[in-house]
Scaffold this motif. Structure first.
Motif, short mmCIF file in Angstrom:
data_model
loop_
_atom_site.label_atom_id
_atom_site.label_comp_id
_atom_site.label_asym_id
_atom_site.label_seq_id
_atom_site.Cartn_x
_atom_site.Cartn_y
_atom_site.Cartn_z
N GLY A 249 39.14 -12.40 -48.31
CA GLY A 249 39.99 -11.63 -47.41
C GLY A 249 39.25 -10.60 -46.57
O GLY A 249 39.85 -9.94 -45.73
N PHE A 250 37.94 -10.47 -46.78
CA PHE A 250 37.14 -9.49 -46.04
C PHE A 250 36.77 -10.08 -44.68
O PHE A 250 36.40 -11.25 -44.58
N LYS A 251 36.90 -9.27 -43.61
CA LYS A 251 36.63 -9.81 -42.29
C LYS A 251 35.17 -9.67 -41.92
O LYS A 251 34.80 -8.92 -41.02
N GLY A 252 34.34 -10.34 -42.64
CA GLY A 252 32.90 -10.32 -42.33
C GLY A 252 32.27 -11.53 -42.97
O GLY A 252 32.95 -12.34 -43.60
N GLU A 253 30.94 -11.65 -42.84
CA GLU A 253 30.28 -12.86 -43.35
C GLU A 253 30.37 -12.96 -44.88
O GLU A 253 30.25 -14.06 -45.43
N ALA A 254 30.60 -11.82 -45.53
CA ALA A 254 30.68 -11.83 -47.00
C ALA A 254 31.92 -12.57 -47.52
O ALA A 254 32.06 -12.76 -48.73
N GLN A 255 32.80 -13.02 -46.62
CA GLN A 255 33.94 -13.83 -47.08
C GLN A 255 33.50 -15.26 -47.41
O GLN A 255 34.25 -16.01 -48.01
N TYR A 256 32.26 -15.61 -47.00
CA TYR A 256 31.71 -16.92 -47.38
C TYR A 256 30.96 -16.79 -48.70
O TYR A 256 30.31 -15.76 -48.95
N LEU A 257 31.05 -17.83 -49.50
CA LEU A 257 30.36 -17.85 -50.78
C LEU A 257 28.85 -17.69 -50.58
O LEU A 257 28.26 -18.36 -49.74
N HIS A 258 28.23 -16.78 -51.32
CA HIS A 258 26.78 -16.54 -51.20
C HIS A 258 26.26 -15.95 -52.50
O HIS A 258 27.04 -15.61 -53.39
#
Ligand SMILES: [Zn+2]
Ligand SMILES: [Zn+2]
Length: 190
Positions: free
Chosen positions: A17-26
């Motif tokens: 739900g975060f509006k940044g690249e951290a919303q992708y699995l990493h």
């Protein structure tokens, strides 16, 4: 004075739900520093043996190492569990040996069999500090926890926890409620 130790944890997560690249699995290598505060124990000239801090912390925190950490409402959670189930790895495989005891706190639940931790809040560095304190506060006299992960870092200090603990003059670890050292058997004179 304080004794401290550092351990590292490699994990995968995302900020659902975060509006940044951290919303992708990493993934990250997170570095956790735990500081324990007390007087210097006369017998061993230590606050607390650092390897014992590490051992106590690692016992539960190894569940975060090489693990996936997802928030409880993340739709990836049922999707991934479905794949694990289909592959027959959800309930563990013989090669998955690095497991601490399963735990459940208000903030996190560990499923060591499938190397998964489900969290109540997003596992930011701040979130991880809250989880770690909750897991270890009754086991160690924690004065400060610092967690860094990539370019992110957070730190929290804690008010001095309660009365000083009686520690073994031979190995420095906390005596149990009977005044006996769980490691070497030393008994506190009554
Ligand atoms: Zn991250
Ligand atoms: Zn001892």
């Amino acid at each position: 004075m304080r004794s401290f130790t550092t351990l590292d944890l490699q994990y995968a997560h995302r900020f659902y739900g975060f509006k940044g690249e951290a919303q992708y699995l990493h993934g990250h290598t997170g570095i956790l520093t735990i500081e324990v505060e007390d007087s210097v124990s006369a017998g061993v000239n230590m606050v607390f043996p650092c390897n014992e801090i590490k051992k106590t912390a690692w016992e539960v925190l190894q569940n975060f190492d090489h693990a996936l950490v997802l928030r409880e409402d993340d739709p990836l959670l049922p999707a991934i569990l479905g794949v694990y189930e289909e592959q027959g790895v959800k309930n563990g495989i013989p090669a998955n040996k690095q497991k601490g005891p399963a735990f459940k706190t208000a903030l996190a639940t560990a499923y060591p069999e499938c190397r998964l931790v489900v969290t109540k809040e997003t596992m930011t560095v701040e979130g991880m500090i809250k989880i770690v304190y909750d897991l270890l506060k009754d086991k160690l006299a924690i004065a400060k926890i610092t967690f860094t992960s990539g370019v992110n870092g957070a730190t929290q200090e804690y008010a001095r926890p309660g009365a000083e603990k009686d520690r073994c003059p031979l190995c420095g670890i906390a005596l149990n409620t009977d005044g006996v050292c769980p490691k070497c058997g030393y008994k506190h004179a009554q």
